[in-house]
Design an enzyme around this catalytic site. Structure first.
Site, short mmCIF file in Angstrom:
data_model
loop_
_atom_site.label_atom_id
_atom_site.label_comp_id
_atom_site.label_asym_id
_atom_site.label_seq_id
_atom_site.Cartn_x
_atom_site.Cartn_y
_atom_site.Cartn_z
N GLN A 1 30.05 52.89 41.14
CA GLN A 1 29.58 53.19 39.80
C GLN A 1 28.05 53.30 39.75
O GLN A 1 27.36 52.84 40.65
CB GLN A 1 30.07 52.11 38.82
CG GLN A 1 29.83 50.70 39.27
CD GLN A 1 30.88 49.72 38.76
OE1 GLN A 1 31.66 50.01 37.85
NE2 GLN A 1 30.88 48.52 39.32
N GLU B 1 28.56 40.24 36.31
CA GLU B 1 27.34 39.88 35.60
C GLU B 1 27.08 38.37 35.63
O GLU B 1 25.93 37.93 35.60
CB GLU B 1 27.48 40.36 34.15
CG GLU B 1 26.34 40.00 33.24
CD GLU B 1 26.66 40.33 31.78
OE1 GLU B 1 25.98 39.81 30.90
OE2 GLU B 1 27.58 41.13 31.55
N ASP C 1 35.02 40.39 42.04
CA ASP C 1 34.46 41.67 41.61
C ASP C 1 34.43 42.62 42.79
O ASP C 1 34.11 42.22 43.92
CB ASP C 1 33.04 41.47 41.06
CG ASP C 1 32.59 42.65 40.21
OD1 ASP C 1 32.48 42.49 38.99
OD2 ASP C 1 32.35 43.74 40.77
N ASP D 1 38.99 44.03 45.49
CA ASP D 1 39.74 44.57 44.38
C ASP D 1 40.59 43.44 43.80
O ASP D 1 41.30 42.75 44.53
CB ASP D 1 40.61 45.72 44.89
CG ASP D 1 41.63 46.19 43.86
OD1 ASP D 1 41.34 46.10 42.66
OD2 ASP D 1 42.72 46.63 44.27
N ALA D 2 40.52 43.23 42.48
CA ALA D 2 41.22 42.10 41.86
C ALA D 2 42.72 42.17 42.08
O ALA D 2 43.38 41.14 42.28
CB ALA D 2 40.91 42.06 40.37
N ASP E 1 37.64 40.55 32.78
CA ASP E 1 36.30 40.94 32.32
C ASP E 1 35.92 42.21 33.07
O ASP E 1 34.98 42.25 33.85
CB ASP E 1 35.29 39.81 32.59
CG ASP E 1 33.91 40.13 32.02
OD1 ASP E 1 33.83 41.00 31.14
OD2 ASP E 1 32.94 39.50 32.45
#
Length: 337
Positions: free
Chosen positions: A59, A114, A134, A165-166, A183
């Site tokens: 991203q 974050e 994350d 990867d979750a 989240d």
């Protein structure tokens, strides 16, 4: 994310642009950030400076110093959180689920790079272990470096950070959790995580990893009078197919220029009243919440008539083949899980 441009006038799409303003006889230039919320609606605010921009494997990322909202984290052209009001989002995401649980000790965060979600969880005295998973290590490292408010949370011995990867992480683990928190970035076409909003994921991956009485909560996108039909109502209806008890709730986030939604789900009923909510806050949480208390949550979970009607009538279930997206587009040319 749009390009950084030095030209005067509006930029195209999400991004930054310079704009000249006449002030007396002089000419004052300001740099602005602009986000295209939908096709005919843009949201922009003045910047003090652009602290960082870059692109990871998954991203685009930027950290902006904004005049109205302080430091703001932007991913794939969508503002993720702003210094001045992120507490509204993160208190709303974390505390209702942890407080409704009788004794939450183990938590799994999907996303959360974050660090603010972990920060709020670690305020709870009952917590023994928090797994934060994350997929984007560069974003996590970036937030560790720049978001001073979360440095203490990143250093807490109860927090275990995993880059993965979750879905894969939850599928490969053998332990169970009292609360699982989504989240994640918003589901946008070409983004890295829309599959983590699907019925199959909730049913076959999330629910089996919850302890008895466990609670799942996820951020669920815009929940305004008009915007709630983008993904909020669909995520709510999808979770209704998987869990016995599902509670949608919302709050206004000034920097998002909209009301935002969350959905909490469990096979155990949510029966706590506002008085008990406040009692548990006093017993369990270190420090004082700035936004959330019992009356606030009671209000947040009473949605407006138009939104309640939409949620009651929603029939679409979120699947890989029938995914819904909020307005915008991720870095589709890059690999994602």
């Amino acid at each position: 994310m749009g390009d950084i441009s030095s030209s005067n006038g509006n930029g195209n799409g999400n991004g930054f642009y310079g704009n000249g303003h006449v002030a007396g006889e002089g000419r004052r230039k300001s740099c602005w950030y602009e986000e295209e919320i939908e096709e005919n609606l843009r949201w922009c605010f003045a910047l003090n400076s652009i602290l960082h921009t870059g692109a990871t494997q998954y991203q685009d990322i930027a950290l902006l110093d904004t005049k109205p909202f302080g430091k703001a984290l932007v991913i794939d052209g969508k503002l993720q959180s702003a210094e001045i009001d992120e507490f509204v989002y993160h208190e709303s995401l974390v505390h209702p689920a942890l407080l409704h649980h009788p004794n939450a000790k183990t938590i799994f965060i999907m996303g959360g790079g974050e660090g603010s979600t972990a920060r709020e969880i670690l305020r709870h005295k009952t917590i023994e272990k928090v797994i934060m998973c994350d997929i984007d290590e560069e974003v996590v490292d970036f937030c560790k470096s720049y978001l001073v408010v979360n440095r203490e949370a990143f250093c807490d011995s109860r927090l275990q950070l995993i880059i993965n990867d979750a879905r894969a992480e939850l599928e490969n683990r053998e332990d169970y959790f009292d609360v699982i928190i989504g989240d994640l970035a918003d589901p946008i076409e070409g983004g890295p995580c829309y599959q983590l909003y699907t019925k199959s994921f909730y049913e076959s991956t999330v629910k089996p990893r919850l302890n008895e009485g466990g609670i799942f909560v996820t951020q669920a996108g815009p929940a305004g009078i008009f915007s709630h039909t983008e993904v909020f109502s669909c995520i709510y209806n999808t979770l209704r197919q998987v869990f016995k008890y599902v509670v949608p709730y919302s709050a206004h986030i000034p920097s998002y220029a909209d009301t935002w939604g969350w959905v909490m789900a469990s096979d155990s009923p949510f029966t706590m009243d506002a008085e008990e909510f406040d009692s548990r806050i006093k017993r369990r949480i270190k420090g004082e919440n700035r936004y959330l208390d019992g009356k606030t949550f009671a209000s947040a979970s009473i949605l407006s008539k138009i939104v309640r009607k939409s949620l009651a009538m929603e029939t679409q279930v979120y699947t890989e083949g029938t995914a819904k997206f909020i307005y915008g587009h991720g870095a589709a040319h890059k690999s994602h899980p």
